[in-house]
Design a protein around this motif. Structure first.
Motif, mmCIF file in Angstrom:
data_model
loop_
_atom_site.group_PDB
_atom_site.id
_atom_site.type_symbol
_atom_site.label_atom_id
_atom_site.label_comp_id
_atom_site.label_asym_id
_atom_site.label_seq_id
_atom_site.Cartn_x
_atom_site.Cartn_y
_atom_site.Cartn_z
ATOM 1 N N UNK A 79 35.874 33.914 36.871
ATOM 2 C CA UNK A 79 37.002 33.556 35.996
ATOM 3 C C UNK A 79 38.017 34.682 35.939
ATOM 4 N N UNK A 80 39.287 34.321 35.817
ATOM 5 C CA UNK A 80 40.329 35.307 35.559
ATOM 6 C C UNK A 80 40.226 35.726 34.095
ATOM 7 N N UNK A 81 40.439 37.005 33.833
ATOM 8 C CA UNK A 81 40.261 37.530 32.487
ATOM 9 C C UNK A 81 41.104 38.782 32.299
ATOM 10 N N UNK A 82 41.206 39.186 31.037
ATOM 11 C CA UNK A 82 41.727 40.502 30.683
ATOM 12 C C UNK A 82 40.836 41.069 29.599
ATOM 13 N N UNK A 83 40.973 42.356 29.349
ATOM 14 C CA UNK A 83 40.122 43.022 28.363
ATOM 15 C C UNK A 83 40.811 44.310 27.940
ATOM 16 N N UNK A 84 40.565 44.730 26.721
ATOM 17 C CA UNK A 84 41.164 45.960 26.203
ATOM 18 C C UNK A 84 40.348 47.189 26.555
ATOM 19 N N UNK A 85 39.973 47.321 27.799
ATOM 20 C CA UNK A 85 39.246 48.488 28.292
ATOM 21 C C UNK A 85 39.998 49.027 29.505
ATOM 22 N N UNK A 86 39.959 50.322 29.683
ATOM 23 C CA UNK A 86 40.611 50.915 30.845
ATOM 24 C C UNK A 86 39.819 50.577 32.112
ATOM 25 N N UNK A 87 40.440 50.785 33.256
ATOM 26 C CA UNK A 87 39.744 50.548 34.521
ATOM 27 C C UNK A 87 38.492 51.423 34.609
ATOM 28 N N UNK A 88 38.596 52.661 34.165
ATOM 29 C CA UNK A 88 37.445 53.566 34.173
ATOM 30 C C UNK A 88 36.323 53.027 33.292
#
Length: 142
Positions: A79-88
Motif C-alpha cells: 500500500x502507498x502510505x506516509x508517516x511522521x517518521x524520518x527516513x532514518x
C-alpha cells in the motif's frame, strides 16, 4: 499535575480490552500518533488484533507515528502510505516498504488513510469523507 490528573497531556480510560471486543461491531480503526510509539513494539497481541480486524473494517486511518503499527502488523504491505517518521527512523525500525512511501501529508490507498502529523486537518477531512460523515469542510482551516 493538570486538571486531568496526569503530569501533562490527555488521559484515556478504555471501555474494554482488545480481547473483549466483538470484531463484527467495528467498522473503522483510527490510530493517533504519539511520542513513544516504539513502546508498543513488542505487544504482539496488539499487532495480531490489528491484522485480524483490518480485513473486516471499512476504513483504517493512521496519523503521525502510528502508521508504524500498521506496518508492523503487515497492513501497509503493498500500500502507498506516509508517516511522521524520518527516513532514518523508518529504516531503523525495518518494517516499512521504502518503495511505497510518499512524502505527501495525507495518502489514501483504498480503505487505508495515512498522514503526517502536520496534515491533521486534511487527514480529518479525508477520514470524514471516507466515513460518509456530513460536515462543512470549509469550516476547517490549515
Amino acid at each position: 499535575m493538570n486538571s486531568l490528573g496526569g503530569e501533562s497531556g490527555l488521559s484515556c480510560v478504555p471501555d474494554t480490552t482488545i480481547d473483549e471486543i466483538n470484531i463484527d461491531e467495528i467498522d473503522s480503526l483510527l490510530f493517533p500518533g504519539c511520542m513513544d510509539i516504539m513502546s508498543l513494539n513488542y505487544e504482539e497481541r496488539f499487532f495480531d488484533f490489528i491484522k485480524k480486524v483490518s480485513g473486516n473494517v471499512k476504513i483504517i486511518a493512521s496519523i503521525s507515528s502510528s502508521p508504524f503499527l500498521l506496518a508492523k502488523a503487515g497492513v501497509l504491505s503493498g500500500k502507498n502510505y506516509t508517516v511522521g517518521m524520518t527516513e532514518e527512523q523508518r529504516d531503523q525500525v525495518g518494517v516499512f516498504e521504502k518503495e511505497n512511501y510518499s512524502a505527501e501529508l495525507v495518502v489514501q490507498d483504498g480503505n487505508l488513510i495515512t498522514a503526517r502529523g502536520r496534515g491533521f486537518i486534511r487527514f480529518g477531512i479525508c477520514l470524514g469523507k471516507a466515513l460518509n460523515l456530513k460536515f462543512d469542510e470549509n469550516w476547517y482551516r490549515e
